[in-house]
Every structure is written in structure tokens, then in C-alpha cells.
Design an enzyme around this catalytic site. Structure first.
Site, short mmCIF file in Angstrom:
data_model
loop_
_atom_site.label_atom_id
_atom_site.label_comp_id
_atom_site.label_asym_id
_atom_site.label_seq_id
_atom_site.Cartn_x
_atom_site.Cartn_y
_atom_site.Cartn_z
N HIS A 155 10.35 -3.55 16.13
CA HIS A 155 8.84 -3.35 16.01
C HIS A 155 8.31 -4.48 15.37
O HIS A 155 7.09 -4.44 15.10
CB HIS A 155 8.76 -1.98 15.25
CG HIS A 155 9.26 -2.17 13.92
ND1 HIS A 155 10.38 -2.37 13.45
CD2 HIS A 155 8.44 -2.19 12.53
CE1 HIS A 155 10.58 -2.32 12.29
NE2 HIS A 155 9.58 -2.28 11.51
N ASP A 156 8.93 -5.58 15.06
CA ASP A 156 8.23 -6.50 14.11
C ASP A 156 8.32 -7.74 14.97
O ASP A 156 8.79 -7.88 16.04
CB ASP A 156 8.83 -6.70 12.68
CG ASP A 156 9.01 -5.71 11.64
OD1 ASP A 156 7.64 -5.17 11.66
OD2 ASP A 156 9.88 -5.58 11.01
N GLU A 209 18.16 -3.12 6.38
CA GLU A 209 17.19 -4.29 6.82
C GLU A 209 17.17 -5.67 5.69
O GLU A 209 16.57 -5.36 4.62
CB GLU A 209 15.63 -3.93 7.02
CG GLU A 209 14.96 -4.99 7.87
CD GLU A 209 13.52 -5.25 7.34
OE1 GLU A 209 12.77 -5.94 7.73
OE2 GLU A 209 13.22 -4.51 6.05
N ASP A 239 4.73 -2.72 -5.29
CA ASP A 239 6.22 -2.49 -5.52
C ASP A 239 6.43 -1.51 -6.57
O ASP A 239 6.08 -1.61 -7.74
CB ASP A 239 6.81 -3.83 -5.86
CG ASP A 239 7.25 -4.93 -4.58
OD1 ASP A 239 6.61 -4.76 -3.75
OD2 ASP A 239 8.13 -5.49 -4.75
N GLU A 288 15.72 -6.70 -6.10
CA GLU A 288 15.35 -7.95 -6.75
C GLU A 288 14.64 -7.62 -8.13
O GLU A 288 13.78 -6.66 -8.12
CB GLU A 288 14.61 -8.83 -5.87
CG GLU A 288 13.30 -8.72 -6.04
CD GLU A 288 12.37 -9.85 -5.29
OE1 GLU A 288 12.93 -10.85 -4.96
OE2 GLU A 288 11.35 -9.52 -4.75
N ASP A 334 -0.09 -0.31 7.48
CA ASP A 334 1.13 -1.14 8.11
C ASP A 334 1.99 -0.26 8.76
O ASP A 334 3.32 -0.21 8.35
CB ASP A 334 1.66 -1.79 6.67
CG ASP A 334 3.05 -2.71 7.09
OD1 ASP A 334 2.94 -3.15 8.40
OD2 ASP A 334 3.77 -2.78 6.35
N HIS A 376 8.29 -0.35 -2.08
CA HIS A 376 6.77 -0.23 -2.45
C HIS A 376 6.40 1.34 -1.99
O HIS A 376 6.84 1.62 -1.18
CB HIS A 376 5.96 -1.43 -1.80
CG HIS A 376 6.14 -1.33 -0.44
ND1 HIS A 376 7.18 -2.47 0.29
CD2 HIS A 376 5.83 -0.58 0.67
CE1 HIS A 376 7.12 -2.33 1.56
NE2 HIS A 376 6.28 -1.02 1.72
N GLN A 402 0.34 -2.45 -1.04
CA GLN A 402 1.84 -1.94 -1.04
C GLN A 402 2.22 -2.23 -2.34
O GLN A 402 3.28 -3.16 -2.38
CB GLN A 402 2.61 -2.70 0.29
CG GLN A 402 2.23 -1.67 1.39
CD GLN A 402 2.87 -2.84 2.65
OE1 GLN A 402 2.79 -3.91 2.69
NE2 GLN A 402 3.30 -2.19 3.62
N ASP A 439 14.47 -0.03 4.44
CA ASP A 439 13.46 -1.20 4.57
C ASP A 439 13.59 -2.06 3.53
O ASP A 439 13.51 -1.70 2.32
CB ASP A 439 12.09 -0.31 4.75
CG ASP A 439 10.85 -1.45 4.90
OD1 ASP A 439 10.87 -1.93 6.21
OD2 ASP A 439 9.95 -1.62 3.99
N ARG A 479 17.60 3.98 7.31
CA ARG A 479 17.27 2.46 7.70
C ARG A 479 16.77 2.02 6.43
O ARG A 479 15.34 2.41 6.06
CB ARG A 479 16.67 2.32 8.82
CG ARG A 479 16.28 0.82 9.01
CD ARG A 479 14.71 0.57 9.05
NE ARG A 479 14.22 -0.98 9.45
CZ ARG A 479 13.28 -1.46 8.89
NH1 ARG A 479 12.67 -0.88 8.22
NH2 ARG A 479 13.22 -2.68 9.27
C1 NOJ Z 1 9.96 -4.36 7.07
C2 NOJ Z 1 9.41 -3.53 8.23
O1 NOJ Z 1 10.05 -3.79 9.27
C3 NOJ Z 1 7.82 -4.19 8.41
O2 NOJ Z 1 7.36 -3.71 9.67
C4 NOJ Z 1 7.21 -3.70 7.14
O3 NOJ Z 1 5.80 -4.30 7.41
C5 NOJ Z 1 7.71 -4.29 5.98
N1 NOJ Z 1 8.96 -4.30 5.80
C6 NOJ Z 1 7.02 -3.60 4.78
O4 NOJ Z 1 7.51 -2.56 4.76
#
Ligand code: NOJ
Length: 552
Positions: free
Chosen positions: A312-313, A242, A170, A207, A60, A103, A168, A200, A198
Site C-alpha cells: 500500500h506504500d 515491517e 510517538d 528505538e 494517513d 505513534h 502522529q 507497523d 503486522r
Molecule cells: C508504515 C505504513 O506502511 C505507512 O503506510 C504509514 O504511513 C507509516 N508506517 C506510518 O504509520
């Protein structure tokens, strides 16, 4: 007044793997990034946010970490990182790292140990259920790519929770040992030169997962301790969350009390405003922005929004209604292969507006005029495009286009040895869109970005001031807003349509001297004190200084 650096920063997001290869192995690395710091310095960025750089199976894009204390061997060494931090500091640039601690990778030794035996000291570092959880198909984040959030592990003979992909697992943040280890990890990177993190997937870290309870209640004491620990180690370090959460929850990530100072994360990505900007651009209608700005949640004192257009997403439009999302899709992602997860767009900005330079500039002038600190994704400053032949989010992660030679100047490896193919052909490929050509062209997008960022430095009100929307009868396509701060006042006009308009703003409070244009898309007559008869070209913008004070 003491400046907080993050309130006057420009954040640049870099995927080290895709930026610059220094050793010809086909993949970008830290030494490559160091060699491009002068480029970034001239552009004017003051903070680099690096996507994950740690050892990882890379299923990922590095967001599946197998060792938090190292650097992925293809990207360099710890020594290279320390050198990057030092070289960046020489240029006034800070480094913020992605902290991916919701994770780990399933290849992390902790998980290998945890799944191997119920007696493993790491067993309780992850979230397990002996029975099949009734809600195991709920709460997936990547529809189409992920079917469940609980998977059965043959080795452990138990179900483990994974908010994201099955590889991944948790971490169990209810376990104090996990918290202690993560504090050590943050401390480690601050010691070797990082200026912050940052965070993530912040909401998912907080949670408290229980089988059959989704979503679980959040434990904000985790954020309290992060802020305490990081700020103790490095006073000017920052946490950037984020967290794509509803307006009522945003402030909680920044401070424990709405009427108190920020004592959690200093910064929040503005996931509320982002889809509104795209909707406004799609409809050539300022209304979604006016509504968002006038009803925006207030952050506790010292908290800061971070605006962005692309990251990037996928461009996530899930906060829009079906009708609004439909309009945005029609305008910017008309073909199904441009969309992802039913909610987003896997494109870069330049192709979304057909490469029309006026529209690219309008969109970014608008973003940089929004409350907070702007973040820019690498390659956007030259108008790179996407490669839709690549899977999912890979489409927007192609190598940086430095010049028009082989591999876009990104790497000396054979093209088939590249980590990800460089876009060479087509309207947005490196033959036409690259740094070197734009450095030579005074009218290029790159030069324009340098100007934009320079101008932002002369307009600190945008990062630090109070934003208000101007209440005047205006054409639907025009957003007029202003910022006021001890340094002065600024008026910002943006026209989201292709027709020239003339607007009457009327006299504004708090002006001193004659108002003047700071940053404009073309020659305009100087603004009068009454601020009437102001012309705006189609896709035009004017940043007008109303007042400057020596107090700032
Ligand atoms: C958010 C990230 O921006 C994304 O790219 C990632 O796949 C997920 N979190 C999981 O870490």
C-alpha cells in the site's frame, strides 16, 4: 512434522475502506469484506492482512489511530469484526491486523491529556523535550511532506517527537505503562478473533529516542515480551514485522540468538529482496537476484520471509545505488509524477509493465517462487492500475474493481460520494479490468492467479525448504533456483527477458523418478532426466518437480 501455518500461507493485503461497500455510504466496510470472502477463498488466500480499521481522523490512511479498542464507525462495529473473524475461519482464512503502536493520532485522548498539562498521567506516554532538539530536522520519513521529527506544541509548551507526520506523536516505549497498555490491546484483538499482527514501523518502536541522538539504540526486550504475551494468549498467533533494516539486523527481529529458534517475530517482510527483484526485472538480468539469494541473511529457525512486489506504500528503491535506482525508474516510472519521496514508485504492477500479461505473470510467478510466504495486494490479481491524479500514495489505493457497472461494483453511492474515486476508464479502469469479466474468462489473469496459488499449495518446499541458486552457465536473463525440503525438491526457472532461450541445467542431485512440469507459461516438451535443452519462452517460467517424498 507439525506444520506452521504461516510457512504455507498466502497473505492478501486489504484496505477495508477500498474493498467493498455494503451500505451505500461510499466507503468499504467489514460487512462488504465478509460478502467477498468466497471470492478470496476461491482465489486461495489463507491470511488477510487488514490495513488499520480503528477509529482515526484518517490523515494517513488509518495509520493515525485515536482508539485502539474500536472499529472506525464507517467500517462497521466490533460485532462485524467478530463475525468477519468467524466467517473467515469457516473458510480457513486467518485475519492479521495492522498494529500501529509507534505513534497515535494527535487526536487520541491520551495525547490530548498529555499535552494539556505536565501533570497529566499521560504526559510521559509521549516523548518530550523542553529545549529545541538540535536534530529536529533529521530522520524524516516522508521528504517533501514532512519537515521535522520534533515539533513545538503550543499547548504543552514543549517539543514532542514524531518519526512520521506531525499529527502522529510517538509513544514513549520506555514507559512501562505504555507497554502494559499495548499488551492489553494485543490481547483484546486476539480474544475477538485476530490471528496476529503486522507490526507497523517496528524499528522505530524499539528505538529509544533522545534529543540530539538519532537514531537511538534499540530495545529488543519489547519484541521479546510481545512474542511471550501473544503466544501465551493464542498459540498459533503470528507477528509480522515491517522493518526495512540492513541485512545484519534482520535476524534480530526474529530471534534473540542467530543460532537459536525464533523467539521474537515469526515473519519479516523481505525489504532486502524486493528492490532486487525490481532491478532484475528492469534490467532483464538475473544477477541482482542471484547475488541477493546467495548472500541472503539467514533467519533464526522458524523465522519466515514474506515476499511482496507491491504494497500500500510507494515501491521503496532506497536500498539500490543511484545508478540501479535510475535504471529501475527509467523502466517502470519514466515520468516524475510516477515517483515519490525521491526513492519510490507510486504505481501498481500491471501498468508498470504496460499491461503485458506475460510480464505480469512472469513477475508474480517469480515472486511466488522466492523464499518464504508471498503477500499480494488487493487488485493485483486482476491487474488494476493506479490513479496518478490522486495525491501521493493514494494513487494505488483506489476501490477494488468488481465489475464494469457504476463505481466498479464497489458501492451503490453516487460516484461523487465515494471515499475515493473508482477508476472506470482507460486501459486499467473497471470497464476493461474487473473481477466479473475475468471470472468468465478461462485465460484471465485472475484464473492464472488461482492456478498459481493452487500450485504453490502443491509445492510446500517453496515455503518451508532450503533455497539454492543453480550453478550452471545460463543466459543472463535466466534465474534458476531450487528448494529442498522433507516433502521433496523443486527446480524453478524464470526468464526475465523477451527472447526465447534454451538452457542446460544438467543432472541434479536428489531426483527421484522423472522430473515433470508443475507450472509453466506455455506448452513445453517434457523435461529430460539430464535437464538439458530446456526451452523457456520470452518472459517464460517453468516450475519443475524433481522429487517427491512420502516423508513430508
Ligand atoms: C508504515 C505504513 O506502511 C505507512 O503506510 C504509514 O504511513 C507509516 N508506517 C506510518 O504509520
Amino acid at each position: 512434522m507439525i506444520n506452521r501455518w504461516y510457512q504455507e500461507a498466502v497473505i492478501y493485503s486489504v484496505d477495508v475502506s477500498s474493498f467493498q461497500d455494503s451500505d451505500g455510504d461510499g466507503r468499504g466496510d467489514l460487512r462488504g469484506l465478509i460478502s467477498r470472502l468466497d471470492y478470496l477463498s476461491r482465489l486461495g488466500v489463507s491470511c488477510l492482512w487488514l490495513n488499520p480499521i480503528h477509529p482515526s481522523p484518517w490523515r494517513d490512511n488509518g495509520y493515525d489511530i485515536s482508539d485502539y479498542y474500536g472499529i472506525h464507525p464507517a467500517l462497521g462495529s466490533l460485532g462485524d469484526f467478530a463475525e468477519l473473524a468467524r466467517e473467515a475461519q469457516e473458510r480457513g482464512i486467518r485475519i492479521v491486523l495492522d498494529l500501529v503502536v509507534n505513534h497515535t493520532s494527535d487526536e487520541h485522548p491520551w495525547f490530548a491529556s498529555a499535552r494539556s498539562s505536565p501533570d497529566s498521567p499521560y504526559r510521559d506516554w509521549y516523548v518530550w523535550s523542553a529545549e529545541e532538539p538540535p536534530d529536529r530536522h533529521q530522520g524524516t520519513v516522508f521528504p517533501g511532506e514532512q519537515e521535522e521529527t520534533w515539533s513545538f506544541d503550543e499547548q504543552a509548551q514543549a517539543w514532542y517527537f514524531h518519526r512520521f507526520y506531525g499529527f502522529q506523536p510517538d509513544l514513549n516505549w520506555a514507559n512501562p505503562a505504555v507497554r502494559r497498555e499495548m499488551a492489553k490491546i494485543m490481547n483484546f484483538w486476539l480474544q475477538v478473533g485476530a490471528a496476529g499482527f503486522r507490526i507497523d514501523a517496528a524499528p522505530f518502536i524499539l528505538e529509544q529516542v533522545m534529543p540530539g541522538v538519532d537514531p537511538g539504540p534499540k530495545d529488543f526486550s519489547i519484541m521479546d515480551s510481545w512474542r511471550q504475551e501473544t503466544q501465551w494468549v493464542r498459540g498459533d498467533s503470528v507477528l509480522l514485522c515491517e522493518a526495512n533494516v540492513p541485512p545484519t539486523e534482520v535476524g534480530t527481529y526474529v530471534g534473540s540468538r542467530f543460532d537459536g529458534p525464533s523467539d521474537r517475530a515469526q515473519m519479516m517482510f523481505d525489504f532486502l529482496l524486493n528492490p532486487r527483484v525490481w532491478l532484475a526485472l528492469a534490467r532483464s538480468d538475473a544477477e541482482p537476484l542471484i547475488e541477493a539469494l546467495t548472500t541472503a541473511a539467514r533467519l533464526p529457525e522458524g523465522g519466515q520471509w514474506v515476499s511482496f512486489l507491491r504494497n500500500h506504500d510507494e515501491l521503496d528503491l532506497s536500498r539500490l545505488t543511484d545508478e540501479q535506482r535510475g535504471d529501475t525508474f527509467r523502466a517502470f516510472a519514466p515520468r516524475p509524477e510516477m515517483r515519490l519521496y525521491g526513492r519510490g514508485i507510486r504505481r501498481r504492477l500491471a501498468p508498470m509493465v504496460q499491461g503485458d500479461k506475460r510480464r505480469i505473470e512472469l513477475a508474480y510467478a517469480l515472486q511466488f517462487s522466492l523464499p518464504g510466504t508471498p503477500a499480494l495486494r488487493y487488485g493485483e490479481e486482476i491487474g488494476m492500475g493506479e490513479d496518478l491524479s490522486l495525491d501521493g500514495r493514494e494513487a494505488i489505493r483506489t476501490p477494488m474493481q468488481w465489475d464494469d457497472t457504476s463505481n466498479a461494483g464497489f458501492s451503490s453511492a453516487a460516484p461523487e460520494a465515494l471515499f475515493r474515486p473508482a477508476a472506470m476508464k482507460g486501459r486499467f479502469g473497471a470497464k476493461k479490468v474487473n473481477v466479473r469479466a475475468q471470472q468468465r474468462d478461462p485465460n484471465s489473469l485472475l484464473r492464472w492467479f488461482e492456478n498459481l496459488i493452487y500450485t504453490l499449495r502443491t509445492a510446500p518446499e517453496i515455503g518451508t525448504g532450503t533455497c539454492s541458486v543453480i550453478n550452471a552457465p545460463l543466459p543472463r536473463s535466466v534465474l534458476a533456483h531450487r528448494f529442498d525440503a522433507p516433502t521433496g525438491s523443486i527446480l524453478l526457472l524464470h526468464n526475465l527477458a523477451d527472447t526465447t532461450v534454451t538452457v542446460d541445467i544438467g543432472p541434479q542431485p536428489g531426483m527421484n523418478g522423472n522430473p515433470y512440469d508443475l507450472f509453466v507459461d506455455g506448452p513445453y516438451d517434457a523435461p529430460t532426466k539430464k535437464l538439458t535443452g530446456l526451452t523457456l519462452n520470452g518472459w517464460g517460467y517453468r516450475w519443475i518437480r524433481l522429487a517427491r517424498s512420502d516423508q513430508g
